[in-house]
Write a protein that holds these residues in place. Structure first.
Motif, PDB file in Angstrom:
ATOM      1  N   TRP A  33       8.973 -45.629 -43.687  1.00 44.28           N
ATOM      2  CA  TRP A  33       8.410 -44.289 -43.269  1.00 44.28           C
ATOM      3  C   TRP A  33       7.059 -44.299 -43.946  1.00 44.28           C
ATOM      4  O   TRP A  33       6.061 -43.705 -43.314  1.00 44.28           O
ATOM      5  CB  TRP A  33       9.493 -43.311 -43.252  1.00 44.28           C
ATOM      6  CG  TRP A  33      10.371 -43.160 -41.990  1.00 44.28           C
ATOM      7  CD1 TRP A  33      11.317 -44.279 -41.896  1.00 44.28           C
ATOM      8  CD2 TRP A  33      10.559 -42.542 -41.143  1.00 44.28           C
ATOM      9  NE1 TRP A  33      12.068 -43.962 -40.813  1.00 44.28           N
ATOM     10  CE2 TRP A  33      11.745 -42.667 -40.422  1.00 44.28           C
ATOM     11  CE3 TRP A  33       9.853 -41.189 -40.717  1.00 44.28           C
ATOM     12  CZ2 TRP A  33      11.970 -42.169 -39.291  1.00 44.28           C
ATOM     13  CZ3 TRP A  33      10.241 -40.372 -39.761  1.00 44.28           C
ATOM     14  CH2 TRP A  33      11.472 -40.735 -38.952  1.00 44.28           C
ATOM     15  N   LYS A  34       6.980 -44.469 -45.105  1.00 40.80           N
ATOM     16  CA  LYS A  34       5.761 -44.293 -46.057  1.00 40.80           C
ATOM     17  C   LYS A  34       5.925 -45.601 -47.047  1.00 40.80           C
ATOM     18  O   LYS A  34       6.614 -45.996 -47.496  1.00 40.80           O
ATOM     19  CB  LYS A  34       5.919 -42.982 -46.938  1.00 40.80           C
ATOM     20  CG  LYS A  34       5.918 -41.597 -46.353  1.00 40.80           C
ATOM     21  CD  LYS A  34       5.982 -40.522 -47.361  1.00 40.80           C
ATOM     22  CE  LYS A  34       5.915 -39.251 -46.496  1.00 40.80           C
ATOM     23  NZ  LYS A  34       5.814 -38.066 -47.529  1.00 40.80           N
ATOM     24  N   THR A  47       8.243 -48.147 -50.782  1.00 41.45           N
ATOM     25  CA  THR A  47       8.544 -47.478 -49.477  1.00 41.45           C
ATOM     26  C   THR A  47       9.413 -46.494 -49.601  1.00 41.45           C
ATOM     27  O   THR A  47      10.321 -46.622 -50.464  1.00 41.45           O
ATOM     28  CB  THR A  47       8.905 -48.823 -48.402  1.00 41.45           C
ATOM     29  OG1 THR A  47      10.253 -49.221 -48.765  1.00 41.45           O
ATOM     30  CG2 THR A  47       7.768 -50.077 -48.404  1.00 41.45           C
ATOM     31  N   THR A 144       1.901 -36.822 -44.445  1.00 36.66           N
ATOM     32  CA  THR A 144       1.122 -38.047 -45.180  1.00 36.66           C
ATOM     33  C   THR A 144      -0.353 -38.029 -45.301  1.00 36.66           C
ATOM     34  O   THR A 144      -0.870 -38.104 -46.299  1.00 36.66           O
ATOM     35  CB  THR A 144       1.695 -39.281 -44.659  1.00 36.66           C
ATOM     36  OG1 THR A 144       2.932 -39.374 -44.555  1.00 36.66           O
ATOM     37  CG2 THR A 144       0.923 -40.707 -45.405  1.00 36.66           C
ATOM     38  N   TRP A 160       0.460 -41.907 -50.424  1.00 37.38           N
ATOM     39  CA  TRP A 160       1.362 -42.655 -49.596  1.00 37.38           C
ATOM     40  C   TRP A 160       0.688 -42.634 -48.467  1.00 37.38           C
ATOM     41  O   TRP A 160      -0.561 -42.069 -47.854  1.00 37.38           O
ATOM     42  CB  TRP A 160       2.621 -41.451 -49.347  1.00 37.38           C
ATOM     43  CG  TRP A 160       3.748 -41.488 -50.264  1.00 37.38           C
ATOM     44  CD1 TRP A 160       3.658 -40.530 -51.318  1.00 37.38           C
ATOM     45  CD2 TRP A 160       4.581 -42.559 -50.750  1.00 37.38           C
ATOM     46  NE1 TRP A 160       4.772 -40.732 -52.256  1.00 37.38           N
ATOM     47  CE2 TRP A 160       5.404 -41.845 -51.895  1.00 37.38           C
ATOM     48  CE3 TRP A 160       5.066 -43.806 -50.152  1.00 37.38           C
ATOM     49  CZ2 TRP A 160       6.441 -42.661 -52.333  1.00 37.38           C
ATOM     50  CZ3 TRP A 160       6.114 -44.323 -50.721  1.00 37.38           C
ATOM     51  CH2 TRP A 160       6.712 -43.766 -51.783  1.00 37.38           C
ATOM     52  N   ASP A 161       0.949 -43.960 -47.714  1.00 35.28           N
ATOM     53  CA  ASP A 161       0.364 -44.259 -46.481  1.00 35.28           C
ATOM     54  C   ASP A 161       1.227 -44.275 -45.442  1.00 35.28           C
ATOM     55  O   ASP A 161       2.376 -44.363 -45.450  1.00 35.28           O
ATOM     56  CB  ASP A 161      -0.388 -45.485 -46.429  1.00 35.28           C
ATOM     57  CG  ASP A 161      -1.390 -45.840 -45.538  1.00 35.28           C
ATOM     58  OD1 ASP A 161      -1.470 -44.872 -44.614  1.00 35.28           O
ATOM     59  OD2 ASP A 161      -2.336 -46.843 -45.741  1.00 35.28           O
TER      60      ASP A 161
END
Length: 217
Positions: A33-34, A47, A144, A160-161
């Motif tokens: 998710w991140k 992650t 995010t 975070w991306d």
């Protein structure tokens, strides 16, 4: 011509909704998710998902650790768990209801109104499932972005991306909404199904035969 395309649209709606439901279930358990890239160690990628955090190493594969507490999670991840479970459950119920309402299914051919209601409820459940799948991934994406551009966080702190699971979740929601729309479009058709016409004619013939036998001396 509408009678020919109606079963095709129904099957297309079911298949597209099935694809969306599978993707929604996949999104729920994907740990991406991140994503977090460390500039100090480019060989590691962190992650985060709804259930666990993982580190991907170029030579050592992936190692994951489950979250210890549900209450310790950020609010968007806690609510995302609930919404994704609700999305998966409503999508499954929509598949069951709409499956029994298909015209190509021989069960309940005499009860066309009930089958239309099943398709309607199934399509509405697909809409609900799609919306509840889009909301959590969009919320996580929004948080995010806010954290990425937060000026209060020093530049040396990694950010975070977006993870791959967000894009899978958006696709799942789109497929579920599209599948529900296709099913509901078939209900708008006022054409009479051939099977119902066939049964109606047969019933009329039976009534005529009974009247003839009753009127005979």
């Amino acid at each position: 011509m509408a009678l020919v395309y109606q079963p095709v649209m129904q099957l297309s709606g079911i298949l597209v909704s099935l694809l969306g439901w599978v993707l929604s279930c996949l999104t729920t358990y994907l740990p991406q998710w991140k994503n977090l890239n460390l500039e100090l160690n480019e060989l590691e990628i962190w992650t985060m998902g709804l259930w666990q955090a993982c580190v991907v190493q170029e030579e050592g594969g992936m190692q994951c650790k489950d979250f210890d507490s549900f209450l310790a999670l950020p609010p968007e991840l806690r609510i995302s768990r609930i919404l994704m479970f609700f999305s998966n459950g409503s999508g499954l119920l929509g598949l069951l209801l709409s499956g029994f309402g298909l015209d190509c299914l021989k069960i309940g051919e005499r009860q066309q109104e009930q089958k239309k209601r099943l398709l309607l409820f199934g399509g509405m459940l697909f809409w609900i499932s799609g919306i509840t799948a889009v909301v959590p991934v969009s919320w996580v994406a929004h948080s995010t972005v806010q954290e990425f551009w937060d000026e209060n966080i020093p530049d040396i702190v990694p950010r975070w991306d977006f993870g791959e699971a967000l894009f899978v979740g958006w696709l799942a929601g789109f497929c579920l909404i599209l599948g529900g729309s296709l099913l509901n479009c078939t209900i708008c058709s006022t054409e009479v199904h051939p099977s119902s016409v066939r049964y109606a004619v047969a019933e009329q013939q039976d009534q005529c035969q009974r009247l003839e036998t009753e009127t005979r001396p």
